[in-house]
Write a protein that holds these residues in place. Structure first.
Motif, PDB file in Angstrom:
ATOM      1  N   ILE A  21       0.835  -1.192   0.000  1.00 59.25           N
ATOM      2  CA  ILE A  21       0.000   0.000   0.000  1.00 59.25           C
ATOM      3  C   ILE A  21       0.873   1.246   0.000  1.00 59.25           C
ATOM      4  CG2 ILE A  21      -1.640   1.340   1.370  1.00 59.25           C
ATOM      5  CD1 ILE A  21      -2.892  -1.370   2.196  1.00 59.25           C
ATOM      6  N   LEU A  22       1.931   1.253   0.804  1.00 60.03           N
ATOM      7  CA  LEU A  22       2.851   2.395   0.820  1.00 60.03           C
ATOM      8  C   LEU A  22       3.519   2.571  -0.538  1.00 60.03           C
ATOM      9  CD1 LEU A  22       4.581   2.040   4.301  1.00 60.03           C
ATOM     10  CD2 LEU A  22       3.019   3.847   3.565  1.00 60.03           C
ATOM     11  N   LEU A  23       3.934   1.477  -1.168  1.00 59.34           N
ATOM     12  CA  LEU A  23       4.550   1.564  -2.489  1.00 59.34           C
ATOM     13  C   LEU A  23       3.565   2.099  -3.524  1.00 59.34           C
ATOM     14  CD1 LEU A  23       6.592  -1.765  -2.585  1.00 59.34           C
ATOM     15  CD2 LEU A  23       7.459   0.567  -2.312  1.00 59.34           C
ATOM     16  N   PHE A  24       2.317   1.644  -3.449  1.00 55.81           N
ATOM     17  CA  PHE A  24       1.306   2.129  -4.378  1.00 55.81           C
ATOM     18  C   PHE A  24       1.059   3.618  -4.192  1.00 55.81           C
ATOM     19  CE2 PHE A  24      -3.139   3.215  -5.183  1.00 55.81           C
ATOM     20  CZ  PHE A  24      -3.223   2.918  -6.531  1.00 55.81           C
ATOM     21  N   VAL A  25       0.922   4.041  -2.944  1.00 57.06           N
ATOM     22  CA  VAL A  25       0.675   5.463  -2.665  1.00 57.06           C
ATOM     23  C   VAL A  25       1.859   6.300  -3.128  1.00 57.06           C
ATOM     24  CG1 VAL A  25       0.375   7.153  -0.801  1.00 57.06           C
ATOM     25  CG2 VAL A  25      -0.965   5.039  -0.801  1.00 57.06           C
ATOM     26  N   ALA A  26       3.082   5.851  -2.861  1.00 59.55           N
ATOM     27  CA  ALA A  26       4.266   6.604  -3.290  1.00 59.55           C
ATOM     28  C   ALA A  26       4.321   6.694  -4.811  1.00 59.55           C
ATOM     29  CB  ALA A  26       5.528   5.932  -2.749  1.00 59.55           C
ATOM     30  N   PHE A  28       1.733   6.520  -6.888  1.00 54.73           N
ATOM     31  CA  PHE A  28       0.627   7.351  -7.341  1.00 54.73           C
ATOM     32  C   PHE A  28       0.941   8.827  -7.149  1.00 54.73           C
ATOM     33  CE2 PHE A  28      -3.652   9.255  -6.785  1.00 54.73           C
ATOM     34  CZ  PHE A  28      -4.157   8.941  -8.036  1.00 54.73           C
ATOM     35  N   VAL A  29       1.532   9.172  -6.007  1.00 51.73           N
ATOM     36  CA  VAL A  29       1.914  10.559  -5.760  1.00 51.73           C
ATOM     37  C   VAL A  29       2.983  10.992  -6.760  1.00 51.73           C
ATOM     38  CG1 VAL A  29       3.050  12.103  -4.091  1.00 51.73           C
ATOM     39  CG2 VAL A  29       1.227  10.552  -3.337  1.00 51.73           C
ATOM     40  N   GLY A  30       3.942  10.129  -7.026  1.00 57.80           N
ATOM     41  CA  GLY A  30       4.970  10.447  -8.010  1.00 57.80           C
ATOM     42  C   GLY A  30       4.376  10.653  -9.397  1.00 57.80           C
ATOM     43  N   TYR A  31       3.396   9.829  -9.756  1.00 60.14           N
ATOM     44  CA  TYR A  31       2.719   9.986 -11.038  1.00 60.14           C
ATOM     45  C   TYR A  31       1.997  11.330 -11.113  1.00 60.14           C
ATOM     46  CZ  TYR A  31      -0.847   9.390 -14.617  1.00 60.14           C
ATOM     47  OH  TYR A  31      -1.672   9.576 -15.686  1.00 60.14           O
ATOM     48  N   LEU A  32       1.308  11.696 -10.041  1.00 62.49           N
ATOM     49  CA  LEU A  32       0.605  12.973 -10.028  1.00 62.49           C
ATOM     50  C   LEU A  32       1.579  14.139 -10.151  1.00 62.49           C
ATOM     51  CD1 LEU A  32      -2.132  12.404  -7.307  1.00 62.49           C
ATOM     52  CD2 LEU A  32      -2.401  12.446  -9.789  1.00 62.49           C
ATOM     53  N   VAL A  33       2.742  14.030  -9.520  1.00 67.48           N
ATOM     54  CA  VAL A  33       3.754  15.088  -9.626  1.00 67.48           C
ATOM     55  C   VAL A  33       4.237  15.198 -11.068  1.00 67.48           C
ATOM     56  CG1 VAL A  33       6.106  15.735  -8.951  1.00 67.48           C
ATOM     57  CG2 VAL A  33       4.461  14.976  -7.217  1.00 67.48           C
ATOM     58  N   LEU A  34       4.496  14.067 -11.713  1.00 69.11           N
ATOM     59  CA  LEU A  34       4.950  14.097 -13.103  1.00 69.11           C
ATOM     60  C   LEU A  34       3.889  14.672 -14.030  1.00 69.11           C
ATOM     61  CD1 LEU A  34       6.812  10.682 -13.427  1.00 69.11           C
ATOM     62  CD2 LEU A  34       7.798  12.977 -13.328  1.00 69.11           C
ATOM     63  N   VAL A  35       2.627  14.334 -13.798  1.00 73.28           N
ATOM     64  CA  VAL A  35       1.553  14.895 -14.611  1.00 73.28           C
ATOM     65  C   VAL A  35       1.461  16.397 -14.400  1.00 73.28           C
ATOM     66  CG1 VAL A  35      -0.957  14.960 -14.893  1.00 73.28           C
ATOM     67  CG2 VAL A  35       0.227  12.767 -14.769  1.00 73.28           C
ATOM     68  N   ALA A  36       1.561  16.841 -13.147  1.00 70.15           N
ATOM     69  CA  ALA A  36       1.501  18.271 -12.866  1.00 70.15           C
ATOM     70  C   ALA A  36       2.654  19.008 -13.513  1.00 70.15           C
ATOM     71  CB  ALA A  36       1.493  18.503 -11.350  1.00 70.15           C
ATOM     72  N   LEU A  37       3.841  18.437 -13.458  1.00 66.34           N
ATOM     73  CA  LEU A  37       4.997  19.070 -14.089  1.00 66.34           C
ATOM     74  C   LEU A  37       4.848  19.078 -15.610  1.00 66.34           C
ATOM     75  CD1 LEU A  37       7.955  17.629 -11.975  1.00 66.34           C
ATOM     76  CD2 LEU A  37       7.058  19.956 -11.945  1.00 66.34           C
ATOM     77  N   GLY A  38       4.265  18.028 -16.163  1.00 63.30           N
ATOM     78  CA  GLY A  38       4.045  17.975 -17.609  1.00 63.30           C
ATOM     79  C   GLY A  38       3.059  19.036 -18.073  1.00 63.30           C
ATOM     80  N   ARG A  39       2.050  19.293 -17.260  1.00 63.93           N
ATOM     81  CA  ARG A  39       1.058  20.313 -17.639  1.00 63.93           C
ATOM     82  C   ARG A  39       1.631  21.720 -17.586  1.00 63.93           C
ATOM     83  NH1 ARG A  39      -4.758  18.363 -15.133  1.00 63.93           N
ATOM     84  NH2 ARG A  39      -4.909  16.477 -16.401  1.00 63.93           N
TER      85      ARG A  39
END
Length: 45
Positions: A21-26, A28-39
């Motif tokens: 669960i911790l790995l999944f959350v980490a 997912f948060v990393g993915y959201l950061v990359l998407v935000a930086l891409g936008r």
């Protein structure tokens, strides 16, 4: 037994399922950061 610091306490409370669960959350948060930086155009052309 491994001494993992604060993660050890989580494992005692939630069991061994806390680690994936911790790995999944980490991830997912990393993915959201990359998407935000891409936008914002960071790291693009």
């Amino acid at each position: 037994m491994l001494q993992l610091g604060p993660i050890d306490g989580l494992i005692e409370v939630f069991g061994p399922f806390a680690i994936p669960i911790l790995l999944f959350v980490a991830g997912f948060v990393g993915y959201l950061v990359l998407v935000a930086l891409g936008r914002t155009g960071w790291g693009g052309d």
